[in-house]
Write a protein that holds these residues in place. Structure first.
Motif, PDB file in Angstrom:
ATOM      1  N   TRP A   1      11.778 -67.647 -51.959  1.00  0.00           N
ATOM      2  CA  TRP A   1      11.533 -66.678 -53.022  1.00  0.00           C
ATOM      3  C   TRP A   1      10.937 -65.371 -52.515  1.00  0.00           C
ATOM      4  O   TRP A   1      11.237 -64.300 -53.032  1.00  0.00           O
ATOM      5  CB  TRP A   1      10.600 -67.273 -54.082  1.00  0.00           C
ATOM      6  CG  TRP A   1      11.347 -68.060 -55.100  1.00  0.00           C
ATOM      7  CD1 TRP A   1      11.326 -69.416 -55.268  1.00  0.00           C
ATOM      8  CD2 TRP A   1      12.254 -67.559 -56.089  1.00  0.00           C
ATOM      9  NE1 TRP A   1      12.168 -69.774 -56.291  1.00  0.00           N
ATOM     10  CE2 TRP A   1      12.742 -68.665 -56.816  1.00  0.00           C
ATOM     11  CE3 TRP A   1      12.702 -66.283 -56.426  1.00  0.00           C
ATOM     12  CZ2 TRP A   1      13.649 -68.523 -57.861  1.00  0.00           C
ATOM     13  CZ3 TRP A   1      13.614 -66.148 -57.473  1.00  0.00           C
ATOM     14  CH2 TRP A   1      14.072 -67.259 -58.176  1.00  0.00           C
ATOM     15  N   THR A   2      10.086 -65.466 -51.509  1.00  0.00           N
ATOM     16  CA  THR A   2       9.418 -64.253 -51.039  1.00  0.00           C
ATOM     17  C   THR A   2      10.409 -63.228 -50.474  1.00  0.00           C
ATOM     18  O   THR A   2      10.146 -62.033 -50.479  1.00  0.00           O
ATOM     19  CB  THR A   2       8.375 -64.600 -49.958  1.00  0.00           C
ATOM     20  OG1 THR A   2       8.944 -65.590 -49.105  1.00  0.00           O
ATOM     21  CG2 THR A   2       7.090 -65.105 -50.563  1.00  0.00           C
ATOM     22  N   ASN A   3      11.555 -63.718 -49.975  1.00  0.00           N
ATOM     23  CA  ASN A   3      12.564 -62.799 -49.424  1.00  0.00           C
ATOM     24  C   ASN A   3      13.813 -62.721 -50.289  1.00  0.00           C
ATOM     25  O   ASN A   3      14.765 -62.011 -49.949  1.00  0.00           O
ATOM     26  CB  ASN A   3      12.996 -63.261 -48.020  1.00  0.00           C
ATOM     27  CG  ASN A   3      11.822 -63.381 -47.089  1.00  0.00           C
ATOM     28  OD1 ASN A   3      11.372 -64.482 -46.794  1.00  0.00           O
ATOM     29  ND2 ASN A   3      11.307 -62.258 -46.656  1.00  0.00           N
ATOM     30  N   PHE A   4      13.813 -63.470 -51.367  1.00  0.00           N
ATOM     31  CA  PHE A   4      15.012 -63.634 -52.194  1.00  0.00           C
ATOM     32  C   PHE A   4      15.582 -62.282 -52.655  1.00  0.00           C
ATOM     33  O   PHE A   4      16.752 -61.963 -52.402  1.00  0.00           O
ATOM     34  CB  PHE A   4      14.648 -64.520 -53.384  1.00  0.00           C
ATOM     35  CG  PHE A   4      15.744 -64.736 -54.384  1.00  0.00           C
ATOM     36  CD1 PHE A   4      16.917 -65.373 -54.019  1.00  0.00           C
ATOM     37  CD2 PHE A   4      15.601 -64.321 -55.701  1.00  0.00           C
ATOM     38  CE1 PHE A   4      17.931 -65.589 -54.951  1.00  0.00           C
ATOM     39  CE2 PHE A   4      16.597 -64.535 -56.629  1.00  0.00           C
ATOM     40  CZ  PHE A   4      17.766 -65.169 -56.255  1.00  0.00           C
ATOM     41  N   ALA A   5      14.723 -61.486 -53.303  1.00  0.00           N
ATOM     42  CA  ALA A   5      15.201 -60.209 -53.853  1.00  0.00           C
ATOM     43  C   ALA A   5      15.632 -59.269 -52.735  1.00  0.00           C
ATOM     44  O   ALA A   5      16.736 -58.697 -52.775  1.00  0.00           O
ATOM     45  CB  ALA A   5      14.118 -59.562 -54.708  1.00  0.00           C
ATOM     46  N   ASP A   6      14.794 -59.129 -51.727  1.00  0.00           N
ATOM     47  CA  ASP A   6      15.114 -58.237 -50.605  1.00  0.00           C
ATOM     48  C   ASP A   6      16.470 -58.586 -50.005  1.00  0.00           C
ATOM     49  O   ASP A   6      17.328 -57.732 -49.803  1.00  0.00           O
ATOM     50  CB  ASP A   6      14.068 -58.417 -49.489  1.00  0.00           C
ATOM     51  CG  ASP A   6      12.995 -57.361 -49.566  1.00  0.00           C
ATOM     52  OD1 ASP A   6      13.007 -56.593 -50.535  1.00  0.00           O
ATOM     53  OD2 ASP A   6      12.131 -57.334 -48.666  1.00  0.00           O
ATOM     54  N   ARG A   7      16.616 -59.878 -49.720  1.00  0.00           N
ATOM     55  CA  ARG A   7      17.795 -60.349 -49.000  1.00  0.00           C
ATOM     56  C   ARG A   7      19.076 -60.115 -49.805  1.00  0.00           C
ATOM     57  O   ARG A   7      20.052 -59.554 -49.307  1.00  0.00           O
ATOM     58  CB  ARG A   7      17.618 -61.842 -48.699  1.00  0.00           C
ATOM     59  CG  ARG A   7      18.787 -62.546 -48.071  1.00  0.00           C
ATOM     60  CD  ARG A   7      18.904 -62.171 -46.610  1.00  0.00           C
ATOM     61  NE  ARG A   7      20.071 -62.781 -46.013  1.00  0.00           N
ATOM     62  CZ  ARG A   7      21.292 -62.263 -46.101  1.00  0.00           C
ATOM     63  NH1 ARG A   7      21.479 -61.144 -46.743  1.00  0.00           N
ATOM     64  NH2 ARG A   7      22.307 -62.864 -45.520  1.00  0.00           N
ATOM     65  N   PHE A   8      19.072 -60.546 -51.065  1.00  0.00           N
ATOM     66  CA  PHE A   8      20.331 -60.505 -51.814  1.00  0.00           C
ATOM     67  C   PHE A   8      20.598 -59.136 -52.449  1.00  0.00           C
ATOM     68  O   PHE A   8      21.754 -58.764 -52.622  1.00  0.00           O
ATOM     69  CB  PHE A   8      20.391 -61.636 -52.837  1.00  0.00           C
ATOM     70  CG  PHE A   8      20.555 -62.978 -52.171  1.00  0.00           C
ATOM     71  CD1 PHE A   8      21.545 -63.179 -51.232  1.00  0.00           C
ATOM     72  CD2 PHE A   8      19.691 -64.022 -52.450  1.00  0.00           C
ATOM     73  CE1 PHE A   8      21.690 -64.399 -50.575  1.00  0.00           C
ATOM     74  CE2 PHE A   8      19.826 -65.246 -51.810  1.00  0.00           C
ATOM     75  CZ  PHE A   8      20.830 -65.441 -50.872  1.00  0.00           C
ATOM     76  N   ILE A   9      19.548 -58.413 -52.779  1.00  0.00           N
ATOM     77  CA  ILE A   9      19.809 -57.059 -53.309  1.00  0.00           C
ATOM     78  C   ILE A   9      20.372 -56.191 -52.188  1.00  0.00           C
ATOM     79  O   ILE A   9      21.289 -55.395 -52.403  1.00  0.00           O
ATOM     80  CB  ILE A   9      18.547 -56.468 -53.955  1.00  0.00           C
ATOM     81  CG1 ILE A   9      18.285 -57.212 -55.264  1.00  0.00           C
ATOM     82  CG2 ILE A   9      18.714 -54.976 -54.235  1.00  0.00           C
ATOM     83  CD1 ILE A   9      17.121 -56.742 -56.062  1.00  0.00           C
ATOM     84  N   ASN A  10      19.861 -56.373 -50.986  1.00  0.00           N
ATOM     85  CA  ASN A  10      20.438 -55.645 -49.844  1.00  0.00           C
ATOM     86  C   ASN A  10      21.897 -56.040 -49.628  1.00  0.00           C
ATOM     87  O   ASN A  10      22.746 -55.213 -49.316  1.00  0.00           O
ATOM     88  CB  ASN A  10      19.645 -55.911 -48.563  1.00  0.00           C
ATOM     89  CG  ASN A  10      18.342 -55.150 -48.550  1.00  0.00           C
ATOM     90  OD1 ASN A  10      18.133 -54.277 -49.376  1.00  0.00           O
ATOM     91  ND2 ASN A  10      17.463 -55.473 -47.630  1.00  0.00           N
ATOM     92  N   GLU A  11      22.151 -57.335 -49.791  1.00  0.00           N
ATOM     93  CA  GLU A  11      23.516 -57.845 -49.627  1.00  0.00           C
ATOM     94  C   GLU A  11      24.451 -57.185 -50.646  1.00  0.00           C
ATOM     95  O   GLU A  11      25.544 -56.725 -50.302  1.00  0.00           O
ATOM     96  CB  GLU A  11      23.490 -59.371 -49.817  1.00  0.00           C
ATOM     97  CG  GLU A  11      24.822 -60.078 -49.688  1.00  0.00           C
ATOM     98  CD  GLU A  11      25.399 -60.084 -48.276  1.00  0.00           C
ATOM     99  OE1 GLU A  11      24.633 -59.872 -47.329  1.00  0.00           O
ATOM    100  OE2 GLU A  11      26.618 -60.264 -48.145  1.00  0.00           O
ATOM    101  N   LEU A  12      23.988 -57.089 -51.885  1.00  0.00           N
ATOM    102  CA  LEU A  12      24.809 -56.470 -52.929  1.00  0.00           C
ATOM    103  C   LEU A  12      24.977 -54.974 -52.674  1.00  0.00           C
ATOM    104  O   LEU A  12      26.084 -54.438 -52.774  1.00  0.00           O
ATOM    105  CB  LEU A  12      24.172 -56.684 -54.308  1.00  0.00           C
ATOM    106  CG  LEU A  12      24.135 -58.126 -54.834  1.00  0.00           C
ATOM    107  CD1 LEU A  12      23.364 -58.184 -56.144  1.00  0.00           C
ATOM    108  CD2 LEU A  12      25.532 -58.693 -55.023  1.00  0.00           C
ATOM    109  N   ASN A  13      23.882 -54.321 -52.331  1.00  0.00           N
ATOM    110  CA  ASN A  13      23.945 -52.874 -52.108  1.00  0.00           C
ATOM    111  C   ASN A  13      24.891 -52.504 -50.966  1.00  0.00           C
ATOM    112  O   ASN A  13      25.471 -51.430 -50.961  1.00  0.00           O
ATOM    113  CB  ASN A  13      22.549 -52.316 -51.815  1.00  0.00           C
ATOM    114  CG  ASN A  13      21.709 -52.227 -53.069  1.00  0.00           C
ATOM    115  OD1 ASN A  13      22.234 -52.098 -54.164  1.00  0.00           O
ATOM    116  ND2 ASN A  13      20.406 -52.328 -52.929  1.00  0.00           N
ATOM    117  N   SER A  14      24.962 -53.413 -49.991  1.00  0.00           N
ATOM    118  CA  SER A  14      25.814 -53.091 -48.842  1.00  0.00           C
ATOM    119  C   SER A  14      27.241 -53.581 -49.042  1.00  0.00           C
ATOM    120  O   SER A  14      28.066 -53.499 -48.135  1.00  0.00           O
ATOM    121  CB  SER A  14      25.223 -53.705 -47.563  1.00  0.00           C
ATOM    122  OG  SER A  14      25.171 -55.108 -47.719  1.00  0.00           O
TER     123      SER A  14
END
Lengths: 316, 439
Positions: free
Chosen positions: B63-76
């Motif tokens: 959870w601590t990296n969940f948003a960072d990881r997947f929002i970056n994935e979507l943005n890229s």
């Protein structure tokens, strides 16, 4: 290597060069050949250093957001800079950074030089202790940050336990307490990087010729006088170099502090680089973050230049 | 003869390569957070593979990296995830920036009706703009913030007697936040079975969303509103209302009176650890963790009880949970839609709940026997009746980070007053909405 051997190697290298290439190079001036050799490095530097720098400066005047690729980029003039320089929060991050950099440098120089003086005594087992002291420096900052969170744990951590062995004050919340948190990161950085200052100081100490101390002995100088008039001036350039390297590193400090405190409590340990990352990659305010990066770059560059001039003066 | 052999060998190799490539392609990657329900979903996914022949791969991130990881994935525009169970707050950005595909036509074609899912979950997990009938996700995991307590400690006659004498009401599940605080104070620093225990574990995490999720549990119970219902994005007098100030002050008082030492950066896992190790009498946490607690060998099996977020001025809970979406950058959108079609079935939803996932399907929730299926099921229904979510705007990450900072500054770092913290949130949020052209 004798001249004859060198000449023989050069001849063989010349003989091995393909005839076509020799002909092509033969037509070039020395200057052109020099450019040919340094061109790949220059291109690489331009591509990975200079271009991103110029691009960052450009973005700092726009409202660009990297998470919205389709959006039109508007030129906003100096708005990002005005917001940054007028923000109370940004000044707090800069203050937190200055507090961290200043105290880590002061403490590490004192401890590092002290340790170097001790190790320089060449007592039995000095080599072994030098190796032991150097271990923290070899660890990854993220790992160090993570395991210090356990050491600082108020109920089970060894830090609180040791303090309570001397003074009974109950569980000490180093990371969660607003008054102690800034010191918690200073302690960890000091634990990790004092060996580096020690190492450079030791190099300085070992470069001092013995005859200077012998002359001082003849002049009946006491220990303090020898330290003040011989050791310190001779070690000073090394110390200043160590402070320059560590100062720049700590100005950019990120990983260890993020693992340890996440910038908290509140924003008390939120150093400039941590906030920069939040603005750039969590809030995606790319233009604003670029302006912040430019300000930090100019600050480090300016301070670094002033410092290097002082260092040169000390060397002279 | 030699030529024939060579041709046969080449054909065999081509056949193997072709079938191998086909097998390679018949697989999907589903991305979510790494937690108990994700394991249940992986178990459930075996049925999908058996029925469709599509292999399921999972990318579960803490959870601590969940948003960072997947929002970056979507943005890229990354192709890692074919299916994504993204947080409810992402729906605005993901719909606006084209990260998710719109599911209306697919739902119409396959006869999937949003009327078959709990309205609160459809509104929160699937729609953008809010209240419209544009669907970007299928409600996958209903969730809300609830409370877990040591039922065995609450049942001790000596403690009950002492508590009643001190506070004038029974040591029972709290009916409001004042009673909750009484319980926290009562257990704080108390010796139970030779061990020092503390009142409660609340959310105080700074880095991602922790303290906001925790503090909104109090704010919503005090009737907090993000904006003027008649004047969108007008926040003055709402975000910093007298009730909001009182709620925020109350949350800070809980932090000061009733948490274990060092509980200054705690989210889900820290609360679970504090609770499972017998350190606290209560913890706030998502309903998603309750099946795990009920089965836990140390604190499960009747030692723990569950209750819905206490009411204060109104009954309300912080919304958790997520919808499942098809990532628009995926090369396997058809297969991903096939998974959603399969997942929407009543029988699959029932099994999902049985395995420990929180179905949002009415086929599960409206079953008269549902409240008896788990010790927390009735409270889950109550919670989902009054859930409230954070902003779901495309700029949610900025809005969230501002709130994290201001609230943590006040509650944990003891900086300024509650009113000042809420005023600063309005200033920050106004700037965000102005930049986004909403104001």
């Amino acid at each position: 290597m004798t001249d004859r051997t060198a000449a023989s190697i050069a001849d063989r290298a010349a003989a091995a060069t393909p005839a076509g290439l020799t002909r092509r190079v033969r037509g070039l001036s020395d200057r052109a050949i020099a450019w040919l050799f340094i061109a790949p490095t220059i291109v690489l530097l331009l591509a990975i250093n200079i271009f991103p720098l110029i691009w960052t400066v450009y973005l700092s005047f726009t409202n660009y957001r990297a998470n919205r690729p389709g959006r039109v980029i508007d030129w906003v003039g100096t708005r990002n800079y005005e917001r940054l320089l007028g923000s109370e929060d940004v000044w707090e991050y800069m203050q937190a950074t200055a507090h961290f950099v200043s105290w880590t440098m002061i403490i590490q120089v004192i401890l590092g030089l002290g340790l170097a003086l001790l190790i320089n005594k060449n007592f039995k087992g000095a080599g072994f202790w030098t190796t032991i002291i150097l271990i923290p420096m070899m660890l990854s900052p993220a790992v160090v940050g993570t395991f210090w969170t356990y050491l600082y744990q108020p109920q089970t951590g060894i830090f609180s336990y040791i303090i309570n062995a001397f003074v009974e004050v109950g569980p000490i919340d180093m990371i969660g307490s607003p008054g102690l948190a800034p010191w918690s990161i200073i302690i960890v950085d000091t634990w990790m990087w004092t060996p580096y200052i020690m190492l450079l100081s030791l190099a300085g100490l070992r470069s001092i010729p013995d005859y200077l101390y012998e002359a001082a002995e003849i002049d009946r100088a006491n220990t303090w006088q020898k330290f003040w008039h011989i050791t310190l001036p001779r070690v000073m350039p090394f110390l200043m170099l160590a402070v320059l390297f560590r100062g720049i590193e700590n100005f950019k400090m990120f990983d260890m502090v993020v693992e340890l405190t996440s910038g908290g409590p509140g924003s008390i340990t939120e150093l400039a680089s941590i906030n920069l990352k939040r603005e750039a990659f969590e809030k995606w305010r790319t233009g604003y973050a670029s302006a912040f990066a430019v300000i930090l770059f100019v600050t480090v560059f300016g301070l670094g230049n002033i410092y290097v001039k002082a260092l040169n003066r000390v060397k002279q | 003869m030699r030529t024939w052999k060579a041709c046969l060998a080449a054909a065999a190799v081509s056949f193997i390569a072709a079938t191998g490539a086909q097998a390679q392609e018949k697989q999907l990657t589903l991305c979510w957070a790494a937690w108990d329900p994700a394991n249940a979903l992986a178990e459930l996914g075996k049925d999908f593979t058996a029925e469709s022949g599509i292999k399921m791969n999972y990318e579960f991130v803490p959870w601590t990296n969940f948003a960072d990881r997947f929002i970056n994935e979507l943005n890229s525009g990354g192709k890692l995830c074919d299916l994504l169970i993204g947080d409810s707050q992402w729906i605005g950005g993901s719909a606006t920036y084209g990260h998710y595909i719109k599911l209306n036509d697919f739902f119409d074609k396959e006869g999937i009706s949003m009327d078959d899912f709990a309205p609160a979950t459809v509104y929160a997990y699937s729609t953008w703009p809010k209240g419209s009938e544009n669907y970007w996700a299928l409600p996958a995991m209903g969730d809300a913030l609830g409370w877990i307590y040591r039922k065995d400690w609450f049942a001790r006659p000596d403690l009950r007697q002492e508590f009643k004498a001190k506070y004038g009401h029974d040591l029972e599940v709290p009916k409001n936040w004042n009673e909750l605080k009484h319980i926290g104070e009562f257990f704080q620093g108390r010796d139970i079975d030779g061990k020092k225990v503390y009142g409660m574990g609340i959310y105080t995490e700074r880095g991602s969303e922790g303290i906001t999720m925790g503090v909104t549990a109090a704010l919503y119970a005090w009737g907090f509103q993000y904006e003027d219902p008649n004047n969108p994005y007008h926040m003055e007098g709402f975000v910093n209302s007298a009730a909001a100030v009182e709620a925020l002050e109350f949350y800070k008082s809980l932090y000061e009176c009733c948490v274990p030492p060092g509980h200054s950066d705690a989210y889900m896992v820290a609360n679970l650890d504090a609770y499972k190790s017998g350190q606290v009498a209560m913890q706030m946490n998502w309903f998603a963790f309750m099946p795990g607690i009920a089965k836990d060998e140390d604190v499960g099996g009747g030692k723990s009880g569950f209750f819905v977020n206490p009411a204060q001025k109104i009954a309300a809970s912080t919304l958790g949970g997520q919808g499942i979406s098809v990532v628009s950058y995926s090369d396997k959108k058809d297969m991903a839609l096939e998974y959603i079609k399969w997942f929407a079935q009543d029988k699959v939803q029932k099994k999902w709940w049985a395995l420990g996932g929180y179905s949002a399907s009415k086929a599960v929730l409206d079953d008269p026997n549902f409240p008896n299926t788990a010790p927390f099921a009735a409270d889950f229904l109550k919670a989902m009746d009054g859930v409230k979510d954070f902003w779901q705007e495309p700029t949610y990450a900025e809005l969230l980070q501002s709130m994290q900072k201001r609230i943590h500054d006040y509650v944990v770092a003891d900086k300024g007053t509650a009113k000042q913290a809420l005023d600063k949130i309005i200033v920050d949020w106004t700037e965000v909405f102005e930049d986004d052209g909403k104001l």
